[in-house]
Design a protein around this motif. Structure first.
Motif: not given
Length: 306
Positions: A262-291
């Motif tokens: 939604l921010n970029t219209g770019d599927y590759k960037k969407a995938l990168q942010l999606g992967t980072a966001t999923g990993s960030a939540s896996a690395f903490v006790s609940w759902l990841a913050t923006k930071e």
């Protein structure tokens, strides 16, 4: 507007017990309460990433009121249908030498309540995004996802479906914008065990042949593969880190992907942010913050991969 639907939401009571012993009194060393349900998880992470969403579903009793209040505290709009009887469920998640879960059944959903939800969904139109995520309680018809997508078909609504096997396969004829099976679920749909990235891509394309526009396949520690409607095949590896909690990681990936697209219209960037966001939540006790998500995105390439 982004809308999420969670048919059987919960409050999740997450406790740490150093050495759980059945038949004995066990005392917790840590405990937290979070709003639960796959669609609600997506809404919370979207809020963390700066996107407003509206969480739809059902609530019952004082637990339902507390669930709604907690989601509001996390910055989510809510528009739940209140149920006259029963109680929104509590799921108990026990972390010890092994992880165990006791999930509540949830309240019965009446035809009148379901009709009220359909009335809310009927207001969606061009440009809106709808996320359908999770299992269906046994008080609802098994084809409820199909009914929703049939009703909204032709309105130019971007629909995301994160569900398993037949729930997912049966809605492909309505051409969802995005589906997100994991690699094991993808194999189960076709009765095969997928051994390689090439096989994952092959069967993701079979889902496209059945009607899916974009297929995002999550692979836990192996990252994710995206097959897009314009023929792109892209893989990302996850950042390195210690997995603390896998609950909500897939929902976080959906929220991150949507935010990136939604921010970029770019599927590759969407995938990168999606992967980072999923990993960030896996690395903490609940759902990841923006930071926490941003910290992973800024890691050097050497800190990505297996």
């Amino acid at each position: 507007m982004i809308y999420t639907v969670t048919f059987n939401p919960s409050l999740d009571y997450v406790i740490q017990v150093d050495d759980l012993t059945l038949g004995e009194i066990n005392r917790t060393t840590k405990e937290n309460i979070y709003p639960g349900g796959k669609g609600n998880n997506v809404s919370v992470v979207l809020s963390n990433l700066g996107h407003k969403s509206r969480a739809l579903g059902f609530k019952a009793g004082f637990i339902g009121d507390q669930l709604e209040a907690m989601l509001n505290d996390f910055g989510c709009d809510t528009d739940f249908v209140p149920l006259e009887n029963g109680m929104t469920r509590i799921n108990v998640k026990v972390k010890s030498t092994e992880e165990s879960e006791i999930n509540g059944q949830g309240p019965a959903i009446t035809k009148e309540a379901l009709d009220e939800l359909f009335g809310k969904l009927d207001k969606l139109g061009k440009g809106d995004v709808l996320v359908l995520a999770g299992s269906i309680p046994n008080t609802l018809p098994e084809d409820i996802y199909e009914r929703i997508m049939e009703k909204l078909d032709g309105r130019d609504i971007q629909i995301v479906v994160d569900a398993t096997k037949d729930l997912l396969l049966n809605v492909l004829k309505y051409h969802p914008f995005l589906i997100k099976p994991n690699n094991h679920e993808l194999g189960e749909m076709f009765g095969v065990k997928l051994q390689s990235d090439d096989e994952i891509v092959l069967y993701a394309k079979k889902l496209q042949e059945k009607g899916a526009r974009n297929v995002l396949v999550s692979m836990a520690g192996d990252g994710a593969i995206l097959v897009t409607e314009d023929g792109m095949v892209e893989k990302t590896l996850p950042p390195k880190g210690q997995v603390v909690n896998s609950v909500g990681a897939g929902d976080s990936m959906v929220a991150g992907f949507l935010t990136g697209y939604l921010n970029t219209g770019d599927y590759k960037k969407a995938l990168q942010l999606g992967t980072a966001t999923g990993s960030a939540s896996a690395f903490v006790s609940w759902l990841a913050t923006k930071e926490e998500i941003t910290a992973l995105l800024t890691k050097p390439a050497s800190e990505y991969g297996l």
